[in-house]
Each structure stands twice: as C-alpha cells, then as structure tokens.
Design a protein around this motif. Structure first.
Motif, PDB file in Angstrom:
ATOM      1  N   LEU A 119      -3.306  -7.886 -11.284  1.00 50.79           N
ATOM      2  CA  LEU A 119      -4.491  -8.010 -10.431  1.00 50.79           C
ATOM      3  C   LEU A 119      -4.732  -6.700  -9.698  1.00 50.79           C
ATOM      4  CD1 LEU A 119      -6.642  -9.813  -8.983  1.00 50.79           C
ATOM      5  CD2 LEU A 119      -4.828 -10.503  -7.405  1.00 50.79           C
TER       6      LEU A 119
ATOM      7  N   CYS B   9       9.763 -11.251   4.908  1.00 52.24           N
ATOM      8  CA  CYS B   9       9.701 -10.117   3.984  1.00 52.24           C
ATOM      9  C   CYS B   9       9.118  -8.925   4.724  1.00 52.24           C
ATOM     10  CB  CYS B   9       8.831 -10.466   2.782  1.00 52.24           C
ATOM     11  SG  CYS B   9       9.573 -11.776   1.802  1.00 52.24           S
ATOM     12  N   ILE B  10       9.849  -7.845   4.745  1.00 52.73           N
ATOM     13  CA  ILE B  10       9.351  -6.651   5.439  1.00 52.73           C
ATOM     14  C   ILE B  10       9.330  -5.468   4.481  1.00 52.73           C
ATOM     15  CG2 ILE B  10      10.048  -7.479   7.723  1.00 52.73           C
ATOM     16  CD1 ILE B  10      12.461  -5.712   7.632  1.00 52.73           C
ATOM     17  N   LYS B  11       8.278  -4.685   4.603  1.00 57.76           N
ATOM     18  CA  LYS B  11       8.085  -3.586   3.665  1.00 57.76           C
ATOM     19  C   LYS B  11       8.245  -2.236   4.370  1.00 57.76           C
ATOM     20  CE  LYS B  11       4.973  -1.437   0.427  1.00 57.76           C
ATOM     21  NZ  LYS B  11       3.646  -1.177  -0.085  1.00 57.76           N
ATOM     22  N   ASP B  44       4.280  -6.834   9.637  1.00 57.31           N
ATOM     23  CA  ASP B  44       5.608  -7.391   9.382  1.00 57.31           C
ATOM     24  C   ASP B  44       6.319  -7.680  10.703  1.00 57.31           C
ATOM     25  OD1 ASP B  44       4.750  -6.854   6.889  1.00 57.31           O
ATOM     26  OD2 ASP B  44       6.359  -5.497   6.326  1.00 57.31           O
ATOM     27  N   ALA B  98       7.267  -0.842  -9.021  1.00 58.58           N
ATOM     28  CA  ALA B  98       6.749  -2.205  -9.181  1.00 58.58           C
ATOM     29  C   ALA B  98       5.335  -2.352  -8.652  1.00 58.58           C
ATOM     30  CB  ALA B  98       7.659  -3.184  -8.445  1.00 58.58           C
ATOM     31  N   ASP B  99       4.509  -3.109  -9.347  1.00 58.72           N
ATOM     32  CA  ASP B  99       3.220  -3.519  -8.787  1.00 58.72           C
ATOM     33  C   ASP B  99       3.474  -4.793  -7.978  1.00 58.72           C
ATOM     34  OD1 ASP B  99       3.411  -5.591 -10.644  1.00 58.72           O
ATOM     35  OD2 ASP B  99       1.482  -5.166 -11.610  1.00 58.72           O
ATOM     36  N   SER B 126       0.051  -4.998   3.655  1.00 60.40           N
ATOM     37  CA  SER B 126       0.882  -3.880   4.075  1.00 60.40           C
ATOM     38  C   SER B 126      -0.004  -2.745   4.561  1.00 60.40           C
ATOM     39  CB  SER B 126       1.736  -3.399   2.910  1.00 60.40           C
ATOM     40  OG  SER B 126       0.922  -2.705   1.983  1.00 60.40           O
ATOM     41  N   THR B 131      -2.671  -4.525  -0.537  1.00 61.68           N
ATOM     42  CA  THR B 131      -3.341  -5.442  -1.451  1.00 61.68           C
ATOM     43  C   THR B 131      -3.336  -6.871  -0.909  1.00 61.68           C
ATOM     44  OG1 THR B 131      -1.324  -5.990  -2.636  1.00 61.68           O
ATOM     45  CG2 THR B 131      -2.585  -4.108  -3.467  1.00 61.68           C
ATOM     46  N   GLY B 132      -2.327  -7.217  -0.099  1.00 59.43           N
ATOM     47  CA  GLY B 132      -2.222  -8.590   0.389  1.00 59.43           C
ATOM     48  C   GLY B 132      -1.871  -9.578  -0.707  1.00 59.43           C
ATOM     49  N   GLN B 133      -1.320  -9.080  -1.814  1.00 57.98           N
ATOM     50  CA  GLN B 133      -1.088  -9.960  -2.957  1.00 57.98           C
ATOM     51  C   GLN B 133       0.341 -10.494  -3.034  1.00 57.98           C
ATOM     52  OE1 GLN B 133      -4.481  -7.761  -5.671  1.00 57.98           O
ATOM     53  NE2 GLN B 133      -2.386  -7.602  -6.391  1.00 57.98           N
ATOM     54  N   VAL B 134       1.280  -9.817  -2.381  1.00 60.23           N
ATOM     55  CA  VAL B 134       2.684 -10.148  -2.592  1.00 60.23           C
ATOM     56  C   VAL B 134       3.024 -11.569  -2.094  1.00 60.23           C
ATOM     57  CG1 VAL B 134       5.071  -9.499  -2.039  1.00 60.23           C
ATOM     58  CG2 VAL B 134       3.403  -7.726  -2.624  1.00 60.23           C
TER      59      VAL B 134
HETATM   60  C1  LIG Z   1      -3.168   3.243  -3.676  1.00 60.34           C
HETATM   61  C2  LIG Z   1      -2.402   2.099  -4.255  1.00 60.34           C
HETATM   62  C3  LIG Z   1      -3.062   1.110  -4.965  1.00 60.34           C
HETATM   63  C4  LIG Z   1      -2.369   0.044  -5.533  1.00 60.34           C
HETATM   64  N1  LIG Z   1      -3.073  -0.904  -6.232  1.00 60.34           N
HETATM   65  C5  LIG Z   1      -2.420  -1.961  -6.764  1.00 60.34           C
HETATM   66  C6  LIG Z   1      -3.135  -2.980  -7.458  1.00 60.34           C
HETATM   67  O1  LIG Z   1      -4.357  -2.917  -7.566  1.00 60.34           O
HETATM   68  N2  LIG Z   1      -2.452  -4.016  -7.992  1.00 60.34           N
HETATM   69  C7  LIG Z   1      -1.091  -4.118  -7.870  1.00 60.34           C
HETATM   70  O2  LIG Z   1      -0.535  -5.105  -8.359  1.00 60.34           O
HETATM   71  N3  LIG Z   1      -0.381  -3.176  -7.210  1.00 60.34           N
HETATM   72  C8  LIG Z   1      -1.012  -2.103  -6.661  1.00 60.34           C
HETATM   73  N4  LIG Z   1      -0.304  -1.140  -5.971  1.00 60.34           N
HETATM   74  C9  LIG Z   1       1.154  -1.269  -5.891  1.00 60.34           C
HETATM   75  C10 LIG Z   1       1.570  -2.083  -4.689  1.00 60.34           C
HETATM   76  O3  LIG Z   1       1.120  -1.473  -3.502  1.00 60.34           O
HETATM   77  C11 LIG Z   1       3.065  -2.212  -4.687  1.00 60.34           C
HETATM   78  O4  LIG Z   1       3.407  -3.138  -5.651  1.00 60.34           O
HETATM   79  C12 LIG Z   1       3.758  -2.607  -3.426  1.00 60.34           C
HETATM   80  O5  LIG Z   1       5.139  -2.635  -3.737  1.00 60.34           O
HETATM   81  C13 LIG Z   1       3.435  -3.996  -2.865  1.00 60.34           C
HETATM   82  O6  LIG Z   1       2.132  -4.184  -2.637  1.00 60.34           O
HETATM   83  P1  LIG Z   1       1.428  -3.987  -1.223  1.00 60.34           P
HETATM   84  O7  LIG Z   1       1.945  -2.820  -0.496  1.00 60.34           O
HETATM   85  O8  LIG Z   1      -0.010  -3.998  -1.550  1.00 60.34           O
HETATM   86  O9  LIG Z   1       1.852  -5.294  -0.446  1.00 60.34           O
HETATM   87  P2  LIG Z   1       0.992  -6.416   0.279  1.00 60.34           P
HETATM   88  O10 LIG Z   1       0.811  -7.561  -0.620  1.00 60.34           O
HETATM   89  O11 LIG Z   1      -0.202  -5.850   0.949  1.00 60.34           O
HETATM   90  O12 LIG Z   1       2.074  -6.783   1.382  1.00 60.34           O
HETATM   91  C14 LIG Z   1       1.990  -7.958   2.130  1.00 60.34           C
HETATM   92  C15 LIG Z   1       3.325  -8.285   2.681  1.00 60.34           C
HETATM   93  O13 LIG Z   1       4.253  -8.494   1.615  1.00 60.34           O
HETATM   94  C16 LIG Z   1       5.552  -8.103   2.013  1.00 60.34           C
HETATM   95  N5  LIG Z   1       6.027  -7.020   1.148  1.00 60.34           N
HETATM   96  C17 LIG Z   1       5.306  -6.181   0.374  1.00 60.34           C
HETATM   97  N6  LIG Z   1       6.107  -5.327  -0.272  1.00 60.34           N
HETATM   98  C18 LIG Z   1       7.369  -5.617   0.106  1.00 60.34           C
HETATM   99  C19 LIG Z   1       8.656  -5.075  -0.197  1.00 60.34           C
HETATM  100  N7  LIG Z   1       8.801  -4.032  -1.010  1.00 60.34           N
HETATM  101  N8  LIG Z   1       9.744  -5.634   0.387  1.00 60.34           N
HETATM  102  C20 LIG Z   1       9.614  -6.679   1.235  1.00 60.34           C
HETATM  103  N9  LIG Z   1       8.438  -7.219   1.564  1.00 60.34           N
HETATM  104  C21 LIG Z   1       7.323  -6.706   1.005  1.00 60.34           C
HETATM  105  C22 LIG Z   1       5.413  -7.667   3.465  1.00 60.34           C
HETATM  106  O14 LIG Z   1       5.608  -8.792   4.292  1.00 60.34           O
HETATM  107  C23 LIG Z   1       3.973  -7.218   3.532  1.00 60.34           C
HETATM  108  O15 LIG Z   1       3.442  -7.233   4.853  1.00 60.34           O
HETATM  109  C24 LIG Z   1      -0.979  -0.058  -5.392  1.00 60.34           C
HETATM  110  C25 LIG Z   1      -0.316   0.929  -4.650  1.00 60.34           C
HETATM  111  C26 LIG Z   1      -1.007   1.994  -4.076  1.00 60.34           C
HETATM  112  C27 LIG Z   1      -0.265   3.023  -3.277  1.00 60.34           C
END
Ligand SMILES: Cc1cc2nc3c(=O)[nH]c(=O)nc-3n(C[C@H](O)[C@H](O)[C@H](O)COP(=O)(O)OP(=O)(O)OC[C@H]3O[C@@H](n4cnc5c(N)ncnc54)[C@H](O)[C@@H]3O)c2cc1C
Ligand SMILES: Cc1cc2nc3c(=O)[nH]c(=O)nc-3n(C[C@H](O)[C@H](O)[C@H](O)COP(=O)(O)OP(=O)(O)OC[C@H]3O[C@@H](n4cnc5c(N)ncnc54)[C@H](O)[C@@H]3O)c2cc1C
Lengths: 331, 270
Positions: A119, B9-11, B44, B98-99, B126, B131-134
């Motif tokens: 996604l 979960c903290i990033k 977080d 990882a995505d 984050s 992305t808010g997807q995790v």
């Molecule tokens: C510019 C850019 C664009 C990107 N676009 C995409 C995309 O379109 N699709 C895609 O699949 N990936 C994408 N990624 C990769 C994605 O950012 C990483 O997979 C990242 O590890 C997790 O996503 P997030 O930062 O968006 O987390 P979000 O989903 O925004 O994080 C929400 C919450 O999840 C928890 N969390 C997230 N990561 C971790 C962690 N490593 N450990 C513990 N808790 C965690 C935290 O509680 C955090 O507040 C992109 C990265 C970058 C830099």
C-alpha cells in the motif's frame, strides 16, 4: 490475458453523502482506466446509499459494487474490511485506490494486509510507468522528500490518495454505471466493533479546500486583534481564511477547519496570500497546488519568499490595510 | 478489575531538529541519516502515556517494543524511564528495508512471542514515514480489531474499551472487546515527564533483544525481501517559485501587487 484487471476506487460516504475524495478518486481512476483501456469500478458501502450509485456513474464509474445493509450504516473497520475483501476477490482489480481520509487511512492498511498486498500512503500523484506498473508519489519527512512507490508483484496495487489533491471530473448527467449487489453474510454478533454513537458537525461555510482564493495567517499576525485584519482582507476578496499551526494552537483560528499543511488541509486555490508565515515545509506542502502564491513577511530571509511568486517585505499591520484599499478600488 | 497487559510499539525517528541534515544519496536512491540522533516519536509518547494510565487504573504490565538498528535501545531506555515494565528490541539485519507490511509482520511476531497483549498501542502515524499503516496491519496479523485516530479511551465493563475515533468534523464512538489495537492522536493525553525514579528503574531492567529467528519470523516476509512495496525513486521537493519581490511604499506595493495579480488573471480586472 491478465488475471488482474480494472481500477477499483473506494467511494467513501458518510450519512448518505458521497465524500469529495471519492469523486476525486474517480477522476484519477478514469484517466488511468482510459490509458490502460480498462474498466473503472467503485465500491459503495453503507445503508440506504443506493441512489449514490447513480451519482458515481455520472462522475465516471463504469460499475458500482454496492453493499447496502443496516449493519453498514456507520463505518467500522471490521465490517468494511470483510466487504472490501469480498469485492477484491470477485473483481480481481489491478489497482485499488482509497482516500487518505480518517476512514480511508483506517481501512486501507487493514485491507492491504488482509489480501496480502502493498500500500502506498497518502499519494499526491500517480503514474503508470513504462513497464505498466502503478506508481504512487508518496511525500515523507514533512513533505521535504517525495518517494515513488511501486508494488510490482502483488495485486491489487493499492494506494491511498491525499484528499483535495486531485480533480473530479465534470458531472455527466445521465451517464450510467452497472450496479452489482454485494451480499452481506455476517450478523451483528460476528462483529467485534460496536458503534455506540456518532457526531458530525454541520458545516456552515464552504470548506477551505474548495476556495478559489485563500488568505492564510501565521504566527507573525501576532494576536486575535490582528487576526481580524486577515479576515478583513479575506472578506474583500471573498476568500477562505487559512492558518499555520501556531495560530490554531493560540486559538486565533480553528485547527480542524483552517490549518493548512502536512497535518491539515491541502488547498488548491488560484490565489494564495500568506501573511506572517515563515514557510515551514509542513505548511508549504499544503499550498503547493496553488496557482499563484503571494507572501507578506517582515523578514526578507523568510523561506516562504522562495516558494512565492510575489513577495512583499514589510509589517503586515501596514501592508494589509493598504492592500484592502487597493483591492477595493480595483473591484 | 482484571489486570490489563499493554504492548506499546515505539519507532525510532530521526530527531526533527536535524532534518535538514537528512540527505539523498542520488545513486542508491536512499536517504542518508547517518550521524542524525534518533528520538522517540511524539505520538508514541502519547501511546505510552495511555498504556501507563491503564496500568494505573487496572494493574497489569506495560511492555515497549521497537524494531530497528541496535541504536534504537536509546528510545527503549526512555520508555523504561517513563515507566514501562519491560522493553524489547527486535534487531536483525534481516529486518532492514522493511515497508509497513514487513514492519507490521515483524512487530506482530514479536508481540506473539511476548504472549500477546490485551491492548496494543500505536502512534497514529510516525514522524518520518507517517503512513499510519503499521497499526492496522499489526492488528490484521494478530487477528485483533483495531481503532485508529483515537483521542479518547475508557475502560468499560470487564473486558472492553470505549474509543473515540476522530473523523473529519466529527467522531465515531465505538466499543471493542479486548484484545484490541489502538492508535492514538496527540490530543488523547499529556505525556508525563521522566522522574528520578525512572532512571533508577532503568538500572534494574535490561532491554531484551530478539533476532528474526528468536521470534520465529519467516525470512521471506521481513525486511526488504518481504516488502510488497518498493521505492523506485526518491527526490527532494522543489517548491521554488519565481520569487519576485515587490518593493516601495506600502500603498505603492499594494497597487503594484493588484496589477500583477490582474495581469495573471487571478484577480478580476477593475
Ligand atoms: C518517504 C517515505 C515514504 C514511504 N512510503 C511508504 C509507502 O508508501 N508504503 C509503505 O508500505 N512503506 C512506505 N515507507 C516505509 C515505511 O515508512 C517504513 O516501513 C516504516 O518502517 C514504517 O512505516 P511508518 O514510519 O510510516 O509508520 P506508521 O505506520 O506511520 O507508524 C505508526 C506507528 O506504528 C509504530 N511503528 C512504526 N514503525 C515501528 C517500528 N519500526 N518499531 C516499532 N513501532 C513502530 C509506532 O507506534 C508508530 O507511531 C516509506 C518511507 C519513507 C521514508
Ligand atoms: C509533525 C509536524 C507537523 C506539522 N504540521 C503542520 C501543518 O500541517 N501546518 C502548519 O502550518 N504547520 C505544521 N507544523 C508546524 C510547522 O513546522 C511550523 O512550526 C509552522 O508552520 C510555523 O508557522 P508560522 O510560519 O506561522 O510561524 P513562524 O515560523 O513563527 O513564523 C512567523 C513569521 O511571521 C513573520 N512576522 C512576524 N511579525 C510580522 C509582522 N508584523 N509582519 C509580517 N511578518 C511578520 C516572521 O518574520 C516569521 O517569518 C508541523 C510541525 C510538526 C513537527
């Protein structure tokens, strides 16, 4: 023949009204569908929402998957995920786009994990590359960088689209979409999420996203009293009033309705006038689609001047009244 | 009341004060973040705060978990100082690149190894990837319901939560039975400040490190190889415009601006 065909969009509705982003998605989808010579379908989920299917046809959908049931009256992720999965399995789309609204952003990642695909998040642009892959433009780091994200080996290729970034098509009265009913096979007891209440505020004025002219104020406006100057300038121009984050934190402006930028609204006016705004990337990403940008700031080195077509260096308390005069005279 | 065990979960995110130092490697199309200090994401902190409040109300345990390179320990130490009972770092070269899908998969396996949880907390998005997807994806892998955009959370009855899902210009209140995944917004609470006690707890607690094998993750589903999405290109954004500075007396520049805007056809001609 390709197994995965067609473009599917999620037509978000709330309380029986189609969301604007749903129509924007049809605009994106139609372009891709025509280019790929594929079909454009929409998923419509809700209760007593049948009549909206006609509207979707008039905005470009060839087909509408309709799930209509009292259990679907108010959005909840578990119920909606089941139906999205159902439609994906039936239709096997090549591409699925949803709006990056609160509801879309809650639902899309769950659906992607459910059907085991990737996604791209809150995209601000889409393309089909020379290998026929769907490319989403994903902003990161508060908008400072833009990543092109693809999903080469999984279907559907999924993305959420940032609301307000894409244009809807002209409505074609009488254009018809084929309606396919989707059965709801679950009962209330099967769902883990129970809706206990909802509240939606009546919107009195036109949303900022739709404004032709936007006057936005920043922290430099300095106070509630001066904020009236910003509103007065907007009044003369028939413009919507926007803000950066600090005025919302200070209570001069309303965060939900007026904040522009990464965590707020995306505007696309023909004219944007920013006063007392330094030009943080967080804010600038939200005004990127403006046709002409004007900045007024007393600091000649404020970054916003780089991102503006016209700049006036000076104290807003002196500039705005003169500007109001000049606008009045000219109109 | 039954004790409630939470996992937060903290990033690790690059400290925002140093974002201008994030540069783009034009060859590899990756972002260079070396030398940039990491920080605990702002939301977080709200997620951790909400878990601590639940523990205060009902008893139970709070575990912080993060996936990242070894340096991520720093933010887990913070979580302990703020009051978490234990902290787990998922760290392995195999997790890199990882995505959100592959990130969620790894976190879900870590949480399974912890024996699950009654509530799994996330920040709504984050600071960097945002992305808010995790959160919703972890929920799917753990087969739990999820609610995101939560700005109000209450315990109800023996085994449920009432959450306020904030939507544009309104909200939806829902009740969900635990176990559940909750992603919180900034307005849900005011995170506490660290105390001296916290630094003492830290001395008594060790951060648990698990590799991909330790959590039993399928190597084909983690890191770059396990990610369905790929970044095909990264560019820095050009927001530059023509930047024509109008100067003179306020009334003159005002008139000049109006003329320019009329010439550009963005204002009606008088
Ligand atoms: C510019 C850019 C664009 C990107 N676009 C995409 C995309 O379109 N699709 C895609 O699949 N990936 C994408 N990624 C990769 C994605 O950012 C990483 O997979 C990242 O590890 C997790 O996503 P997030 O930062 O968006 O987390 P979000 O989903 O925004 O994080 C929400 C919450 O999840 C928890 N969390 C997230 N990561 C971790 C962690 N490593 N450990 C513990 N808790 C965690 C935290 O509680 C955090 O507040 C992109 C990265 C970058 C830099
Ligand atoms: C994760 C995150 C998300 C964010 N999202 C957003 C977002 O969506 N939208 C947003 O706007 N911000 C957002 N921000 C905040 C953003 O980073 C900036 O702090 C904010 O945009 C700055 O607002 P400003 O330009 O009004 O204030 P400042 O940066 O304080 O600038 C004020 C400007 O006014 C000028 N000024 C002062 N007095 C006068 C005067 N009398 N006449 C003329 N000029 C004057 C000053 O020279 C200065 O340039 C976000 C921040 C974070 C961390």
């Amino acid at each position: 023949m390709k197994e995965h065909k067609g473009i599917l969009v999620f037509a978000e509705q709330r309380a029986g009204k189609l969301s604007s982003v749903g129509l924007e998605l049809l605009g994106i989808g139609r372009k891709i569908a025509d280019k790929q010579q594929e079909e454009l379908a929409a998923v419509l989920i809700g209760h007593k929402v049948g009549p909206l299917a006609d509207e979707l046809g008039e905005y470009g959908a060839d087909k509408v998957y309709l799930a209509d049931n009292p259990l679907l009256d108010v959005y909840r992720s578990d119920a909606y995920t089941i139906l999205m999965q159902e439609v994906i399995q039936q239709y096997k789309p090549n591409i699925l786009i949803m709006g990056a609204t609160c509801i879309g952003a809650d639902l899309a990642p769950r659906v992607a994990a459910k059907v085991n695909t990737g996604l791209s998040a809150h995209c601000v642009g889409f393309d089909i590359d020379d290998q026929g892959r769907f490319v989403g433009q994903v902003p990161g780091f508060g908008g400072a960088v833009m990543a092109s994200v693809i999903c080469p080996n999984h279907y559907p290729q999924m993305a959420t689209a940032r609301p307000g970034f894409f244009e809807k098509l002209e409505r074609q009265k009488g254009r018809k979409a084929e309606v396919v009913k989707v059965d709801v096979k679950f009962k209330e007891e099967d769902l883990k999420i129970k809706v206990v209440g909802t509240f939606v505020e009546e919107l009195k004025s036109r949303p900022l996203e739709d404004a032709d002219i936007v006057v936005a104020g920043g922290y430099g406006v300095g106070g509630k009293e001066n904020w009236k100057l910003v509103e007065e300038l907007a009044g003369v121009l028939g413009a919507g009033v926007g803000a950066t984050r600090p005025p919302c934190d200070e209570g001069w402006a309303d965060l939900e309705r007026q904040m522009i930028g990464q965590s707020g609204k995306t505007v696309r006016p023909t004219l944007y006038i920013g006063v007392g705004i330094s030009g943080a990337m967080h804010h600038l990403v939200g005004i990127k689609n403006s046709k002409v940008v004007v900045a007024i700031n007393k600091d000649p080195n404020a970054p916003i001047f780089q991102a503006a077509d016209y700049g006036i260096v000076g104290d807003l308390c002196q500039i705005i009244p003169r500007l109001i005069e000049a606008m009045r005279v000219s109109s | 009341m039954k004790p409630i065990n939470s996992v937060v979960c903290i990033k690790p995110v690059p400290d925002q004060r140093f974002w201008d130092k994030v540069s783009l490697d034009k060859k590899t199309k990756t972002l260079r973040r070396t030398g940039i200090p990491i920080a605990l994401g702002p939301l977080d902190k709200n997620a951790l705060e909400e878990a601590l409040r639940i523990r205060e109300a009902s008893g139970g345990k709070v575990t912080a978990i993060s996936m990242g390179p070894p340096g991520t320990e720093e933010i887990l130490e913070w979580a302990i100082v703020l009051g978490a009972d234990e902290a787990v770092l998922l760290t392995d070269r195999a997790f890199a690149g990882a995505d959100t899908w592959a990130t969620a998969y790894a976190l879900a396996w870590g949480i399974k190894k912890l024996g699950g949880a009654d509530v799994v907390f996330f920040g709504n998005e984050s600071l960097d990837g945002s992305t808010g997807q995790v959160g919703p994806q972890v929920a799917e892998f753990l087969d739990m319901p999820h609610v995101t955009h939560v700005n109000k959370l209450d315990l109800v009855g023996e085994d449920a939560l009432r959450a306020r899902f904030h939507i544009e210009h309104g909200f939806i209140d829902v009740e969900v039975k635990r176990p559940v995944v909750i992603a919180v917004e900034k307005t849900i609470n005011e995170p506490r400040c660290p105390t001296l006690w916290g630094t003492i707890w830290l001395r008594e607690r060790k951060i648990i490190r698990w590799s991909a094998d330790d959590v039993g993750a399928d190597k084909a589903k983690i890191g770059l190889p396990g990610s369905p999405t790929q970044v095909s290109d990264v560019i820095t954004i050009e927001l530059k415009r023509k930047s024509e500075i109008l100067s003179g007396e306020p009334s003159d520049v005002a008139r000049l601006l109006v003329q320019k805007l009329q010439a550009d056809s963005v204002l009606p001609k008088g």
